[in-house]
Write a protein that holds these residues in place. Structure first.
Motif, PDB file in Angstrom:
ATOM      1  N   SER A  95      -4.018 -20.147   6.576  1.00 57.51           N
ATOM      2  CA  SER A  95      -2.649 -19.735   6.884  1.00 57.51           C
ATOM      3  C   SER A  95      -2.444 -18.260   6.537  1.00 57.51           C
ATOM      4  CB  SER A  95      -1.660 -20.608   6.114  1.00 57.51           C
ATOM      5  OG  SER A  95      -0.336 -20.133   6.246  1.00 57.51           O
ATOM      6  N   TYR A  96      -2.986 -17.841   5.407  1.00 57.09           N
ATOM      7  CA  TYR A  96      -2.868 -16.434   4.986  1.00 57.09           C
ATOM      8  C   TYR A  96      -3.545 -15.517   6.006  1.00 57.09           C
ATOM      9  CZ  TYR A  96      -3.792 -12.153   2.329  1.00 57.09           C
ATOM     10  OH  TYR A  96      -3.883 -10.851   1.944  1.00 57.09           O
ATOM     11  N   LEU A  97      -4.727 -15.898   6.463  1.00 58.16           N
ATOM     12  CA  LEU A  97      -5.438 -15.082   7.445  1.00 58.16           C
ATOM     13  C   LEU A  97      -4.635 -14.985   8.747  1.00 58.16           C
ATOM     14  CD1 LEU A  97      -9.102 -16.411   6.993  1.00 58.16           C
ATOM     15  CD2 LEU A  97      -8.136 -14.276   6.110  1.00 58.16           C
ATOM     16  N   ALA A  98      -4.067 -16.120   9.180  1.00 58.80           N
ATOM     17  CA  ALA A  98      -3.297 -16.124  10.431  1.00 58.80           C
ATOM     18  C   ALA A  98      -2.041 -15.274  10.305  1.00 58.80           C
ATOM     19  CB  ALA A  98      -2.947 -17.553  10.818  1.00 58.80           C
ATOM     20  N   ASP A  99      -1.328 -15.416   9.182  1.00 51.86           N
ATOM     21  CA  ASP A  99      -0.081 -14.676   8.990  1.00 51.86           C
ATOM     22  C   ASP A  99      -0.321 -13.173   8.965  1.00 51.86           C
ATOM     23  OD1 ASP A  99       1.242 -17.058   8.880  1.00 51.86           O
ATOM     24  OD2 ASP A  99       1.442 -17.091   6.694  1.00 51.86           O
ATOM     25  N   ASN A 100      -1.478 -12.768   8.444  1.00 54.74           N
ATOM     26  CA  ASN A 100      -1.788 -11.334   8.331  1.00 54.74           C
ATOM     27  C   ASN A 100      -2.692 -10.829   9.451  1.00 54.74           C
ATOM     28  OD1 ASN A 100      -0.724 -10.294   5.482  1.00 54.74           O
ATOM     29  ND2 ASN A 100      -1.438 -12.403   5.222  1.00 54.74           N
ATOM     30  N   ARG A 101      -2.932 -11.692  10.444  1.00 54.12           N
ATOM     31  CA  ARG A 101      -3.722 -11.336  11.621  1.00 54.12           C
ATOM     32  C   ARG A 101      -5.087 -10.763  11.233  1.00 54.12           C
ATOM     33  NH1 ARG A 101       0.910  -8.628  15.614  1.00 54.12           N
ATOM     34  NH2 ARG A 101       2.312 -10.447  15.613  1.00 54.12           N
ATOM     35  N   ILE A 102      -5.703 -11.411  10.266  1.00 54.46           N
ATOM     36  CA  ILE A 102      -7.040 -11.012   9.823  1.00 54.46           C
ATOM     37  C   ILE A 102      -8.043 -11.905  10.538  1.00 54.46           C
ATOM     38  CG2 ILE A 102      -8.595 -10.736   7.840  1.00 54.46           C
ATOM     39  CD1 ILE A 102      -6.067 -10.516   6.096  1.00 54.46           C
ATOM     40  N   VAL A 103      -8.807 -11.329  11.425  1.00 58.57           N
ATOM     41  CA  VAL A 103      -9.746 -12.118  12.227  1.00 58.57           C
ATOM     42  C   VAL A 103     -11.109 -11.430  12.246  1.00 58.57           C
ATOM     43  CG1 VAL A 103      -7.949 -13.106  13.690  1.00 58.57           C
ATOM     44  CG2 VAL A 103      -9.059 -10.967  14.367  1.00 58.57           C
ATOM     45  N   ALA A 104     -12.126 -12.228  12.494  1.00 55.21           N
ATOM     46  CA  ALA A 104     -13.475 -11.698  12.674  1.00 55.21           C
ATOM     47  C   ALA A 104     -13.730 -11.516  14.165  1.00 55.21           C
ATOM     48  CB  ALA A 104     -14.507 -12.643  12.067  1.00 55.21           C
ATOM     49  N   SER A 105     -14.389 -10.446  14.527  1.00 61.61           N
ATOM     50  CA  SER A 105     -14.683 -10.203  15.934  1.00 61.61           C
ATOM     51  C   SER A 105     -15.747 -11.176  16.418  1.00 61.61           C
ATOM     52  CB  SER A 105     -15.180  -8.770  16.126  1.00 61.61           C
ATOM     53  OG  SER A 105     -16.474  -8.621  15.560  1.00 61.61           O
ATOM     54  N   PRO A 106     -15.734 -11.532  17.695  1.00 66.05           N
ATOM     55  CA  PRO A 106     -16.793 -12.404  18.228  1.00 66.05           C
ATOM     56  C   PRO A 106     -18.189 -11.842  18.000  1.00 66.05           C
ATOM     57  CG  PRO A 106     -14.973 -12.201  19.797  1.00 66.05           C
ATOM     58  CD  PRO A 106     -14.705 -11.222  18.701  1.00 66.05           C
ATOM     59  N   ASP A 107     -18.314 -10.501  18.070  1.00 65.71           N
ATOM     60  CA  ASP A 107     -19.630  -9.894  17.839  1.00 65.71           C
ATOM     61  C   ASP A 107     -20.103 -10.131  16.414  1.00 65.71           C
ATOM     62  OD1 ASP A 107     -19.779  -8.996  20.419  1.00 65.71           O
ATOM     63  OD2 ASP A 107     -19.121  -6.949  19.960  1.00 65.71           O
ATOM     64  N   ALA A 108     -19.160 -10.066  15.449  1.00 70.91           N
ATOM     65  CA  ALA A 108     -19.533 -10.290  14.048  1.00 70.91           C
ATOM     66  C   ALA A 108     -19.965 -11.736  13.826  1.00 70.91           C
ATOM     67  CB  ALA A 108     -18.366  -9.938  13.131  1.00 70.91           C
ATOM     68  N   VAL A 109     -19.273 -12.664  14.468  1.00 69.96           N
ATOM     69  CA  VAL A 109     -19.638 -14.078  14.349  1.00 69.96           C
ATOM     70  C   VAL A 109     -21.016 -14.313  14.959  1.00 69.96           C
ATOM     71  CG1 VAL A 109     -19.032 -16.423  15.045  1.00 69.96           C
ATOM     72  CG2 VAL A 109     -17.234 -14.824  14.336  1.00 69.96           C
ATOM     73  N   ARG A 110     -21.222 -13.757  16.152  1.00 70.92           N
ATOM     74  CA  ARG A 110     -22.503 -13.937  16.826  1.00 70.92           C
ATOM     75  C   ARG A 110     -23.642 -13.333  15.997  1.00 70.92           C
ATOM     76  NH1 ARG A 110     -25.795 -11.013  20.171  1.00 70.92           N
ATOM     77  NH2 ARG A 110     -26.974 -12.205  21.716  1.00 70.92           N
TER      78      ARG A 110
END
Length: 635
Positions: A95-110
């Motif tokens: 929830s904290y990540l979503a509220d603060n729009r903190i996301v990992a890029s698809p390239d980082a995940v890959r």
């Protein structure tokens, strides 16, 4: 806020909390409200999947069972409550990540996934191995990728917060004094066997203990099942695949198989440090470049000269890499070279590099022939998932009209399978699903040839079950557990007798009695003298080091006395004689700088832990009617 509460979570706990954030999360209590709605729990609007709690509980239960052999009802309740709290904390962080729009890029995940050795064959990412590894715990790739994205985002948060910590000179001095503090103590060991009675307790005492502790000797409920299972894996194996089908399918998804260009370089790294200045490092790298160009074995040169500890032992081999994985100048050189080219010296922030290129893989969309096995497997999975949904609907229809396991199996072309008797602890086949266990052992369990509702356990597996035989918990007969009770009572008596003896010994020693004489009179080993540090936990028996460093400091030359747990059933008493704090002047500048960095990391971890605690305190958590664990448990 984080600075103000940093002192609550310094030291080892801070380090543990960081790992907890990335893996299983901390166990603290939220603000909660309770309703009767038909869901398990909601955390800041996010639904909690009870299967996540069951999977985590089962994983913890396996470890406890391996260590202790069984799980009592009290331990099971505690493990389930802890699993519940860990999953809730996970949702708080999501929830904290979503509220603060903190996301990992698809390239980082890959990048993280393809570089994970668990999914690699011969140094390269394997789609087949990836699916195979995830299939073990029944984890769909898309769900695993979501978890990877979440963990990367959490690392971004932890690095952002932890990187702001700093250490004052006073904090560093105190840290060194504590880290390198030495304590001198004499200690003696008292084996429990010296107090063990030769005679058994009388029958009345054995009977009373048996009655008072009946739950300890209760068997687990067990059940034998018949079931029909619909499986995506089984459907995939029977999907019809032709060359024409694959050609048409690949034409629509070929972009998914595009690969980045890859290179397989070796390098020799010459660092600039206290022993080698910039000019000397550059000259040495130039010399090694000439020697390699002249034909000397590159791997041997790397093993002898390279300061890259990770690759030197492999002859400088860096494996297969993609653009952007190295610092700029090295990356540019590697992707401009041809096979067997040698270049150097190449300067980077790490020093000077000599590079040889061993292999090239050009990127782009491969031909179908090059990836036929992967394409076929992907097509089978997609088609199997479609068939699974169709068969699942058909399963519902058949059950509605004909509530018979045999009829269900016949209409769907499946077989009735049998599961031998199992308990909650041994139900490995359905280990990861709460709904299956509830259907077998829960308050609303199916009985008397009644069929369960279709239960989708793991990913792509749906089962309808019938409990053919159920054995409720029962207390084992006294004769079967008598030896265990006798051993327990004799041990309890020995512990009580030894505790009384050691309490008297310590009381007399604190009153001024001779420690050595008292130990001898009580039957302990001859006292041993030891000067120990905090980091020597495994050097001395039991938790002696921890107890000595928790003991009060000796005053005016008078020893401080205490007790510790020894190895096995041994007990230890000790006399703390002196304390000498660590001296910062005994350390080199480099050692002090290393300790300053270590302390800064610990303080950063504490700040991260404080954030997690604050988020939990503020979380809005509600439990619905599907919750099976006491909402207050584990708080």
């Amino acid at each position: 806020m984080l600075t103000n509460i940093r002192n609550r979570l310094t030291g080892t706990l801070g380090i543990v909390i960081l790992a907890v954030i990335a893996v299983t999360f901390v166990l603290v209590g939220p603000t909660m409200s309770f309703t009767g709605q038909a869901y398990y729990a909601r955390v800041n609007g996010l639904d909690v999947d009870p299967n996540e709690i069951e999977r985590l509980y089962q994983n913890q239960a396996v470890r406890v069972r391996e260590q202790f052999g069984t799980i009592t009802p009290d331990i099971e309740a505690r493990l389930r409550a802890d699993a519940q709290q860990q999953v809730i904390t996970q949702k708080v962080l999501e929830s904290y990540l979503a509220d603060n729009r903190i996301v990992a890029s698809p390239d980082a995940v890959r990048e993280q996934i393809v570089n994970d050795p668990s999914f690699q064959e011969d140094g390269a990412f394997s789609r087949d191995l990836y699916r195979q590894v995830l299939a073990g715990p029944g984890l769909p790739p898309e769900r695993y990728e979501q978890q990877v994205a979440r963990d990367i985002a959490l690392r971004q948060v932890s690095e952002g917060i932890g990187g702001t910590s700093f250490v004052t000179p006073a904090e560093l001095r105190r840290f060194i004094e504590l880290t390198f503090e030495q304590r001198t103590a004499a200690y003696a060991v008292f084996p429990l066997a010296d107090w063990q009675a030769d005679t058994d307790p009388d029958d009345s005492r054995i009977q009373q203990f048996y009655e008072d502790n009946a739950a300890r000797y209760q068997t687990e409920a067990s059940a034998a099942l018949s079931f029909v299972e619909l499986s995506v894996d089984d459907l995939a194996a029977n999907v019809t695949v032709t060359d024409e089908i694959l050609d048409n399918y690949f034409a629509t998804v070929s972009e998914n198989y595009r690969t980045d260009p890859e290179r397989n370089p070796r390098h020799i790294l010459i660092t600039v440090d206290g022993e080698t200045d910039d000019a000397a490092a550059s000259a040495l790298a130039a010399s090694l470049t000439e020697r390699a160009l002249a034909g000397e074995d590159f791997a041997s040169l790397a093993g002898e000269y390279s300061k890259d500890g990770g690759s030197a032992s492999r002859g400088g081999d860096l494996g297969w890499v993609r653009p952007g994985q190295f610092v700029g100048p090295v990356d540019e050189a590697v992707f401009a070279m041809g096979v067997n080219d040698i270049r150097g010296p190449i300067k980077s922030d790490f020093g000077y590099h000599v590079v040889r290129l061993d292999g090239v893989r050009e990127g782009g969309i491969p031909s179908l022939d090059d990836v036929r096995a992967d394409v076929e497997a992907d097509y089978r999975n997609i088609e199997a998932e479609r068939l699974f949904e169709e068969r699942a609907d058909q399963m519902d229809d058949v059950l509605f009209d004909n509530p018979s396991l045999e009829t269900l199996a016949g209409d769907l072309g499946l077989s009735v399978q049998v599961a031998d008797p199992f308990t909650r602890a041994t139900g490995a086949r359905f280990l990861n699903d709460a709904a299956v266990f509830d259907a077998v052992f829960g308050d609303a369990a199916v009985r008397d040839a009644t069929l369960s509702e279709p239960i989708e356990y793991q990913a792509g597996r749906r089962v309808v079950l019938r409990v053919d035989r159920f054995s409720p918990p029962a207390t084992r007969p006294l004769d079967n557990v008598r030896d265990d009770i006798v051993a327990t009572l004799k041990r309890d008596d020995a512990l009580a007798a030894r505790d009384a003896t050691l309490a008297t010994l310590l009381g007399t020693a604190r009153a001024g009695g001779s420690f050595t004489d008292l130990v001898s009179e009580a039957g302990g080993t001859d006292p041993s003298d030891a000067t120990m540090r905090r980091d020597e936990l495994g050097t001395y028996p039991g938790d002696l080091v921890r107890a000595v460093f928790n003991a009060a400091a000796p005053a005016d030359g008078v020893s401080s006395f205490g007790r510790a747990t020894g190895d096995g059933d041994d007990a230890i008493v000790f006399a703390l004689q002196s304390i000498a704090p660590g001296n910062p002047s005994d350390l080199s500048t480099a050692e002090r700088d290393g300790l300053r960095q270590q302390l800064a990391q610990r303080l950063g971890f504490a700040d991260i832990s404080s954030l997690v605690l604050a988020l939990r305190d503020d979380a809005k958590v509600s439990f619905g009617s599907l919750a099976t664990v006491d909402p207050d448990a584990g708080l």
